[in-house]
Design a protein around this motif. Structure first.
Motif, mmCIF file in Angstrom:
data_model
loop_
_atom_site.group_PDB
_atom_site.id
_atom_site.type_symbol
_atom_site.label_atom_id
_atom_site.label_comp_id
_atom_site.label_asym_id
_atom_site.label_seq_id
_atom_site.Cartn_x
_atom_site.Cartn_y
_atom_site.Cartn_z
ATOM 1 N N LEU A 16 5.421 -7.384 0.910
ATOM 2 C CA LEU A 16 6.130 -6.614 1.931
ATOM 3 C C LEU A 16 7.214 -5.742 1.294
ATOM 4 O O LEU A 16 7.296 -4.543 1.575
ATOM 5 N N ALA A 17 8.019 -6.321 0.427
ATOM 6 C CA ALA A 17 9.071 -5.549 -0.234
ATOM 7 C C ALA A 17 8.469 -4.445 -1.101
ATOM 8 O O ALA A 17 8.983 -3.327 -1.141
ATOM 9 N N LEU A 18 7.382 -4.749 -1.775
ATOM 10 C CA LEU A 18 6.714 -3.754 -2.612
ATOM 11 C C LEU A 18 6.196 -2.606 -1.764
ATOM 12 O O LEU A 18 6.357 -1.431 -2.117
ATOM 13 N N THR A 19 5.601 -2.923 -0.612
ATOM 14 C CA THR A 19 5.068 -1.885 0.264
ATOM 15 C C THR A 19 6.181 -1.001 0.809
ATOM 16 O O THR A 19 6.044 0.229 0.857
ATOM 17 N N VAL A 20 7.300 -1.589 1.196
ATOM 18 C CA VAL A 20 8.442 -0.811 1.681
ATOM 19 C C VAL A 20 8.976 0.084 0.569
ATOM 20 O O VAL A 20 9.258 1.267 0.785
ATOM 21 N N TYR A 21 9.091 -0.464 -0.632
ATOM 22 C CA TYR A 21 9.562 0.324 -1.774
ATOM 23 C C TYR A 21 8.612 1.501 -2.048
ATOM 24 O O TYR A 21 9.047 2.636 -2.229
ATOM 25 N N LEU A 22 7.322 1.231 -2.060
ATOM 26 C CA LEU A 22 6.348 2.291 -2.325
ATOM 27 C C LEU A 22 6.360 3.350 -1.233
ATOM 28 O O LEU A 22 6.220 4.548 -1.514
ATOM 29 N N ALA A 23 6.527 2.942 0.005
ATOM 30 C CA ALA A 23 6.611 3.911 1.099
ATOM 31 C C ALA A 23 7.834 4.798 0.943
ATOM 32 O O ALA A 23 7.779 6.008 1.193
ATOM 33 N N THR A 24 8.942 4.211 0.502
ATOM 34 C CA THR A 24 10.159 4.985 0.271
ATOM 35 C C THR A 24 9.950 6.010 -0.842
ATOM 36 O O THR A 24 10.321 7.180 -0.707
#
Length: 53
Positions: A16-24
């Motif tokens: 989840l944190a990785l996906t949020v980071y990548l989206a950013t």
């Protein structure tokens, strides 16, 4: 030294944190790469972070 380098990045197993980071990062890239289709960037940045079956 490696610990300091990785301090700002999410842990790889925290999807989840990785996906949020990548989206950013993808939003930032889309602002800089105005000639690239945003849907293509989304696929490129987020597709590999999806849960595997």
């Amino acid at each position: 030294m490696a610990k300091a380098f990785n301090a700002g990045f999410p842990r790889i197993h925290d999807r989840l944190a990785l996906t949020v980071y990548l989206a950013t990062v993808q939003v930032e890239a889309s602002e800089q790469l105005i000639d690239v289709d945003p849907a293509r960037l989304t696929e490129r940045f987020l597709s590999w972070a999806r849960a595997r079956a």
